[in-house]
Design an enzyme around this catalytic site. Structure first.
Site, PDB file in Angstrom:
ATOM      1  N   TYR A  24       2.453  31.227  65.836  1.00 28.56           N
ATOM      2  CA  TYR A  24       1.735  29.978  66.095  1.00 28.56           C
ATOM      3  C   TYR A  24       2.670  28.978  66.761  1.00 28.56           C
ATOM      4  CZ  TYR A  24      -1.768  31.542  62.720  1.00 28.56           C
ATOM      5  OH  TYR A  24      -2.730  32.242  62.061  1.00 28.56           O
ATOM      6  N   GLU A  62     -17.588  18.227  46.755  1.00 30.23           N
ATOM      7  CA  GLU A  62     -18.573  18.116  47.849  1.00 30.23           C
ATOM      8  C   GLU A  62     -18.850  16.667  48.250  1.00 30.23           C
ATOM      9  OE1 GLU A  62     -21.773  20.386  46.219  1.00 30.23           O
ATOM     10  OE2 GLU A  62     -21.117  22.240  47.197  1.00 30.23           O
TER      11      GLU A  62
END
Ligand code: ZN
Ligand code: ZN
Length: 414
Positions: A305, A378
């Site tokens: 990467y 959430e």
């Protein structure tokens, strides 16, 4: 810019859909380069919104394009789709239904936020400038051997071209940051990473007569400590580097000196020049250690990467917009991390802004990504939607205009 007020108004109506989508993706996780079902759901959703959709890019990659009604800039938004080989330990009614596979890196959050952002912006497209390109990539979590990472494949397939994007945004959930907060880095965000292979070849001999051979297991023990000493004392401590070995193998039997030892490791750095310096310095040292021990010592490093860097100017604009969207006290500065992320392939091709969304219940213990117990809050989903939709709408304007504060803290004007 009362457009942001409209975004704010829309948010309330979309919270239920954010959660439902996230839970649905959570129940059916798929491993890197196997995201067939996920990509199907994504493509259908974007088609239903009326976006121009392309599928099958670099594997299961999907791109959806939404056009505003006024001329402006092309802004891309990336979400990753893959999950991890883990058995979920969280007991919810929406826990993974696929044995041994789990969304433990929050890519289910990323998917849901990206899709609902596409819905929100398409609801407002008559008011928007420019073009929005939603990029859903496969295989962020390190592709299977011999396959290319999703971001790299999608960049090679030209998803940032024709017309070229002026900016690409990416978000990752952060389990050590409270819900409602965002962390950003003005430039270097995450490390570049290489896969390193160290091979030590000795000379086999009877275990009773090591003087007749060269023992690569003993040499590997010496070389490993020498390497850490080299990093600690020959590299300027102000330039962080990490070199760790995660696997070692060699030898066949307890009473025979091994012929060869192979070590595989991970090398991480925040500057390319420092990468060069470490590799060149290590090779020089290894030549000396080889001479001293009689073993052949080889080191190879394959970049996996690139360093993930935000574009400084885009970063300034994005942070100004986020400050207006969320209030300054919700923004935290990110220190460059030694982890890596293949969003860096997008960031190497186009001005990029990558940021972190807090998913920790305030007051709760921090959790870890890639853990079978990862259970992000959430309540973070609407914050992610607000940030993503607000940023995209602001950055697609032909000229950057600082959006006005929506709700809460004192307005910032620019
Ligand atoms: Zn991950
Ligand atoms: Zn991830």
């Amino acid at each position: 810019m009362d457009l942001l007020k409209e975004i704010q108004t829309q948010l309330a109506g979309l919270a239920g859909e954010l959660t439902a989508l996230r839970r649905q993706f959570h129940q059916y996780p798929e491993l890197s380069h196997q995201e067939e079902r996920t990509a199907g759901v994504v493509a259908q959703y974007l088609q239903d919104l009326g976006l121009n959709v392309q599928t099958g890019i670099a594997g299961h990659g999907v791109v959806g394009t939404l056009r505003g009604s006024r001329p402006g800039r092309v802004v891309a938004y990336r979400a990753d789709m893959d999950a991890l080989p883990l058995t979920e330990k969280v007991k919810t009614s929406w826990r993974s239904r696929v044995p041994g596979v789990m969304h433990a890196c929050g890519h289910d959050f990323h998917l849901s936020i990206a899709l609902v952002t596409a819905r929100l912006l398409s609801n407002l497209k008559d008011r928007l400038a420019g073009e929005f390109r939603f990029i859903f990539q496969p295989a962020e979590e390190g592709p299977p051997r011999g396959e290319v990472s999703g971001a790299r494949g999608m960049v090679a397939a030209g998803v940032l071209d024709n017309p070229p994007v002026a900016a690409i945004l990416g978000l990752h959930v952060a389990p050590n940051l409270d819900v409602g907060h965002i962390r950003y880095g003005p430039e270097v965000v995450m490390a570049g990473a290489d896969r390193v292979i160290l091979t030590i070849t000795g000379k086999a001999a009877h275990g009773a007569t090591p003087h007749r051979g060269v023992d690569p297991i003993l040499v590997s023990a010496q070389v490993l400590t020498q390497i850490q000493g080299f990093l600690a004392q020959k590299i300027d401590a102000r330039h962080p580097v990490v070199l760790t070995f995660g696997s070692i193998s060699g030898g066949t039997r307890f009473n025979i000196l091994a012929e060869k030892v192979t070590l595989e490791g991970s090398f991480r750095y925040l500057e390319d020049a420092v990468r060069q310096e470490v590799l060149a310095g290590l090779k020089k040292q290894l030549a000396g250690w080889s001479q001293a021990t009689g073993a052949k010592i080889e080191l190879s490093a394959q970049p996996i990467y690139p360093i993930l860097k935000n574009d400084p100017q885009l970063s300034q604009q994005a942070v100004a917009a986020l400050r207006s969207l969320l209030g300054a006290k919700r923004l935290k500065l990110h220190q460059p991390a030694m982890g890596s992320e293949d969003f860096s392939y997008f960031a190497a091709q186009a001005p990029a802004f990558y940021f972190f969304l807090g998913v920790r219940t305030p007051g709760a213990q921090g959790q870890a990504l890639h853990s079978p117990e990862f259970a992000p809050d959430e309540a973070a989903l609407p914050w992610g939607l607000r940030a993503a939709a607000g940023l995209l709408a602001a950055l697609s304007e032909p000229e950057f205009i600082l959006p006005q504060m929506v709700g809460g803290a004192s307005p910032t004007r620019g």
